[in-house]
Motif scaffolding. Structure first.
Motif, PDB file in Angstrom:
ATOM      1  N   LYS A   1     -48.225 -36.506  77.029  1.00 54.43           N
ATOM      2  CA  LYS A   1     -48.212 -36.315  78.486  1.00 54.43           C
ATOM      3  C   LYS A   1     -46.798 -36.481  79.047  1.00 54.43           C
ATOM      4  N   THR A   2     -46.175 -37.600  78.701  1.00 48.79           N
ATOM      5  CA  THR A   2     -44.810 -37.841  79.183  1.00 48.79           C
ATOM      6  C   THR A   2     -43.852 -36.781  78.626  1.00 48.79           C
ATOM      7  N   ASN A   3     -44.090 -36.378  77.376  1.00 48.59           N
ATOM      8  CA  ASN A   3     -43.228 -35.342  76.780  1.00 48.59           C
ATOM      9  C   ASN A   3     -43.211 -34.067  77.629  1.00 48.59           C
TER      10      ASN A   3
ATOM     11  N   LEU B   1     -44.850 -37.285  88.490  1.00 46.16           N
ATOM     12  CA  LEU B   1     -45.351 -38.663  88.589  1.00 46.16           C
ATOM     13  C   LEU B   1     -45.879 -39.098  87.234  1.00 46.16           C
ATOM     14  N   ASP B   2     -45.088 -39.877  86.521  1.00 47.95           N
ATOM     15  CA  ASP B   2     -45.505 -40.291  85.182  1.00 47.95           C
ATOM     16  C   ASP B   2     -46.134 -41.683  85.229  1.00 47.95           C
ATOM     17  N   ASP B   3     -47.461 -41.704  85.088  1.00 48.92           N
ATOM     18  CA  ASP B   3     -48.154 -42.999  84.997  1.00 48.92           C
ATOM     19  C   ASP B   3     -47.979 -43.893  86.207  1.00 48.92           C
ATOM     20  N   VAL B   4     -47.677 -43.336  87.359  1.00 54.29           N
ATOM     21  CA  VAL B   4     -47.404 -44.231  88.483  1.00 54.29           C
ATOM     22  C   VAL B   4     -48.532 -44.308  89.501  1.00 54.29           C
TER      23      VAL B   4
END
Ligand code: ATP
Ligand code: MG
Length: 368
Positions: A36-38, A316-319
């Motif tokens: 996901k972050t990738n 928005l990564d995991d926030v």
């Protein structure tokens, strides 16, 4: 602006994917360590040619491969653009609409992004280096010529440091002669950076104050202050700025020779965040530090819009899961239908779906 299509080849854990994105909200959902972050990182790299989590480009190449290609199609107010990045052991090549760009500063800025990730708390809590990186990345994508100035400054700084490292006597005439030549160039590029940073922070400040006040229901006043490595009387007149810098270099020379390193200049700049006139880094609660980081990011979105004339992409990564319902709703309501947004999450329950008009959901599993 919006990202229509993203194609990755041998990027991190993605061997080959092509995705068509929603112009409004895209949610990437999946368990930990699936990629996901990738994906968000790849979008960030498309904008800035650099990752937000590493300075080593080679880490982006899929394990067992020698090269990676990222390709994207972007829709903007006045037409579309195709961007391509090719990374190999030999280095980086970038193309805009099929044409190779020799200077990265001719590529950066076509796509604008604002990434909001848990690490952003470090902008408030971490070392000055992180805050400088923040300024450089943001300012660079608004005014690509800044990147060129920064590269030149860095080059001169390295040479000046090498010189200082080799000689340690303040009476060395040869050294003093050489330094006098270097200092002119050093100050020339130094003041360009200082001026641009000062201007950027001043503009960011206006948005930060407004946004933070609204998030905290008018209870908190947030200020961001630019702290150059030494005090300047004023920033507006370039000649005055240059003379102040040169004077300071002369004053510092003996100390610099003794220490063998350049002690003043933009490479030592910092930012200060104050809530109701108290330093957030030292006195702020966990929640205040987090809200400060959020306000900075939201301010960036508005500033890019103001300067570029279009909204950037919001990553928005995991926030979302870290924000309370009120802040989540506020975030989504503010930017929905205006800003193309990318959200990663391990569970859909942490996203307040009731406020979304429309979204595209992607299931991420082992790099597919
Ligand atoms: P989390 O929910 O824990 O944040 P994620 O879905 O965001 O997980 P990513 O950070 O995108 O996960 O990473 C997915 C996987 O990519 C990791 O397990 C990592 O081992 C792998 N990975 C990282 N770099 C490379 C690379 N260069 N080549 C291949 N795989 C890589
Ligand atoms: Mg992740």
């Amino acid at each position: 602006m919006f990202l229509k299509k993203l194609t990755l080849n041998n990027y991190r854990n993605y061997q080959s994917i092509e995705i068509n994105l929603d112009h409004n909200i895209n949610i990437f959902i999946g368990p930990n360590a699936q990629g996901k972050t990738n994906l968000l990182e790849a979008i960030y790299v498309m904008a800035l040619t650099k990752s937000h989590r590493t300075n080593t480009d080679k880490e982006l190449i899929g394990w067992g491969f020698n090269e990676t290609t990222l390709y994207s199609e972007i829709e903007k107010k006045y037409g579309s653009n195709k961007l391509e990045i090719h990374l190999s052991q030999k280095g980086k090549k970038v193309k805009v609409n099929g044409l190779e760009q020799r200077k990265l500063s001719d590529f950066i800025g076509v796509l604008n992004v604002v990434m909001f990730a848990p690490e952003d708390l470090e902008i408030v809590k971490g070392s000055p280096r992180i805050r400088r990186r923040f300024i450089d990345m943001e300012l660079g994508q608004i005014h690509p010529s800044y990147i060129y100035d920064l590269q030149q400054y860095q080059k001169i700084l390295n040479q000046r440091n090498n010189l200082l490292k080799q000689h340690h006597s303040a009476n060395d005439k040869h050294l003093n002669d050489l330094l006098s030549i270097w200092d002119q160039q050093f100050a020339q590029f130094g003041i360009k950076i200082i001026k641009k940073r000062q201007h950027f922070i001043k503009k960011l400040q206006i948005w930060i104050e407004q946004i933070h006040s609204s998030i905290t229901n008018g209870k908190e006043n947030l200020k961001v202050i630019y702290k150059p490595s030494f005090e300047f009387e004023q920033f507006d007149d370039e000649t005055v700025l240059f003379n102040q810098f040169m004077l300071k270099l002369t004053k510092m020379r003996e100390k610099e020779i003794k220490r063998g390193i350049t002690l003043i200049g933009p490479h030592r700049d910092d930012l200060l965040f104050l809530i109701n006139d108290k330093e957030v880094q030292t006195f702020g609660s966990q929640g205040q530090q987090r809200t400060t980081a959020l306000s900075i990011k939201l301010a960036e979105i508005e500033l890019i819009h103001e300067e570029v004339g279009e909204y950037p992409l919001l990553l928005l990564d995991d926030v979302l899961s870290e924000l309370d319902q009120y802040r989540q709703t506020q975030l989504i309501e503010t930017f929905q239908d205006k800003v193309q947004t990318f959200i990663t999450t391990t569970g859909i329950e942490s996203v307040n779906l009731s406020k979304l008009n429309e979204a595209k959901l992607f299931h991420v599993l082992e790099g597919t």
